[in-house]
Design a protein around this motif. Structure first.
Motif, PDB file in Angstrom:
ATOM      1  N   HIS A 242      11.665  -8.912  -0.761  1.00 49.27           N
ATOM      2  CA  HIS A 242      11.902  -7.488  -0.507  1.00 49.27           C
ATOM      3  C   HIS A 242      10.704  -6.909   0.241  1.00 49.27           C
ATOM      4  O   HIS A 242       9.592  -6.849  -0.312  1.00 49.27           O
ATOM      5  N   GLU A 245       7.576  -4.685  -1.001  1.00 44.16           N
ATOM      6  CA  GLU A 245       6.943  -5.046  -2.268  1.00 44.16           C
ATOM      7  C   GLU A 245       5.578  -5.714  -2.070  1.00 44.16           C
ATOM      8  O   GLU A 245       5.339  -6.872  -2.421  1.00 44.16           O
ATOM      9  N   HIS A 335       7.286  -9.809  -7.135  1.00 45.29           N
ATOM     10  CA  HIS A 335       7.950  -8.588  -6.654  1.00 45.29           C
ATOM     11  C   HIS A 335       7.152  -7.355  -7.056  1.00 45.29           C
ATOM     12  O   HIS A 335       6.161  -7.464  -7.767  1.00 45.29           O
TER      13      HIS A 335
HETATM   14 ZN    ZN Z   1      11.940  -7.142  -5.509  1.00 48.81          ZN
END
Ligand code: ZN
Length: 431
Positions: A242, A245, A335
């Motif tokens: 992501h 992040e 994350h």
């Molecule tokens: Zn994530």
């Protein structure tokens, strides 16, 4: 009289004790409930390509071409700017497609031939002002914008989640002829990540090689820390599925640096363990300033069951090959979210094998008592959709989603990555 009063005292004392016990009990319960509790179960979503809106890249000019905004750099996201008069500008930031997780990433440059203070209001599509702005004059070193230059508009409610974030934010920026960068988090683009990987790869036992291409044909690299070619135990580390992040990435960076470091512990550990890391799982998303998805418009961390996306397929194919030579003993996917939290797989499903993850969390927590971190274990293995479950189910490695807070202090992230690396090395060597 004397006895009576003593009794009375006794009664009072015991009442106090009872109420303080109760209070303690309550305090404990409250304590257990404080901190970010984690998100619920992730719904199963299709991962076949969805169209995304590509970001228009260019320079916006205002005030008779004296003031400029730009998104012409890797990691940028700026979808619209308007001049409102009186040195006030409105900025629009939109996602690559929807529905999407609320991680409204932004990054832009601003400069002016007429140095002065301007006010910029940030607005987000169906979202709120999650990331506290960072500022830089060189595009490399970022710091949080001074609080006197930040105004939250319509503050949110509660402690965690998008509802707790202000609806929008107004920033005062001193613009000069040289560009000022404003960004949701520090910029760690594919180039910056590669510079870090290249610097570590100077060590004789670290190799860095391509494992495939992303959707937009960026090369995906794998870093192999392998001191002893006879090592039979493997660890798999990934990060940045992501794009926004960054704090998870920073903890991963410290984790990897510790394992590759010069400590006796690390040298000893590397005699029997090889570490495989993909520090940048979603290079297209990162360089295109995406909120969440890859160029296929998909959340990669929902694709570890069906493997419709090249980024997840590249790692899967690599692991299937490596699994022939290595016994994978640990997997971690880094994350970021509202606050630090651990998402392990419950020992009710992983049994004795998965216990190491919980011992590890306990050891980290003992060494870092200054920040309490909740644990939210999952007791379902099917579907494997998210990376940690795929790593456990298909390659038998105890695995975790290791989440850091968006606002966790940067020195603490570094310390946590280091402690996490030291503690997993110790536990794996005891096995
Ligand atoms: Zn994530």
């Amino acid at each position: 009289m004397r006895i009576k009063s003593m009794l009375a005292v006794g009664i009072v004392v015991s009442t106090v004790l009872i109420s303080s016990c109760k209070k303690n009990a309550q305090t404990v319960t409250t304590e257990e409930k404080t901190g970010y509790q984690g998100q619920g179960k992730s719904p199963v979503v299709p991962t076949v390509d969805k169209p995304i809106q590509k970001q228009w890249r260019g320079v916006w000019a205002f005030n008779d071409s004296t003031t400029f905004f730009s998104n012409k750099f890797d990691g940028a996201r700026l979808n619209g700017v308007a001049y409102d008069g009186d040195d006030h500008y409105t900025i629009w930031v939109t996602a690559e497609n929807t529905p999407i997780n609320v991680s409204p990433w932004y990054a832009f440059q601003v400069w002016s031939n007429k140095p002065r203070n301007i006010t910029v209001q940030l607005n987000y599509q169906d979202s709120r002002s999650r990331y506290y702005p960072k500022i830089s004059v060189d595009g490399k070193n970022f710091k949080p914008i001074d609080s006197t230059n930040f105004k939250a508009i319509n503050p949110g409610e509660g402690e965690f989640g998008i509802k707790a974030a202000p609806e929008s934010a107004e920033l005062t920026i001193s613009v000069t002829k040289e560009p000022t960068w404003i960004s949701a988090q520090e910029l760690y683009t594919s180039t910056v990540v590669q510079e870090w990987v290249d610097s570590l790869s100077q060590k004789p036992f670290i190799e860095n090689y391509p494992i495939g291409l992303s959707k937009e044909k960026r090369t995906m690299y794998l870093m192999e820390i392998n001191q002893n070619k006879d090592a039979k135990k493997g660890l798999m580390i990934i990060s940045r599925q992501h794009p926004p992040e960054v704090t998870g990435f920073l903890a991963m960076k410290s984790f990897i640096e510790t394992i590759s470091g010069d400590s006796e512990l690390a040298k000893e550990f590397r005699k029997e363990h090889a570490v495989f890391a993909v520090p940048l799982m979603n290079p297209d998303g990162v360089d295109n300033g995406h909120w969440r998805h890859n160029m296929g418009g998909i959340d990669l961390n929902r694709d570890w069951q069906n493997f419709n996306q090249p980024e997840t397929r590249n790692v899967r194919d690599f692991l299937v090959e490596k699994d022939k030579d290595y016994d994978f003993v640990f997997g971690a996917d880094f994350h970021s979210t509202w606050d630090d939290i651990y998402y392990p797989i419950d020992t009710t499903v992983t049994g004795k094998k998965g216990k190491i993850i919980f011992d590890w969390i306990e050891n980290i927590s003992e060494r870092l008592p200054q920040k309490k971190t909740n644990v939210s274990a999952s007791d379902e293995l099917d579907p494997t959709m998210v990376s940690s479950k795929y790593l456990y189910v298909n390659h038998g490695m105890p695995a975790i989603v290791f989440e850091l807070g968006d606002n966790t202090s940067r020195p603490f992230l570094k310390e946590k990555g280091k402690v996490a690396a030291e503690e997993i090395m110790k536990l794996l060597m005891e096995q």
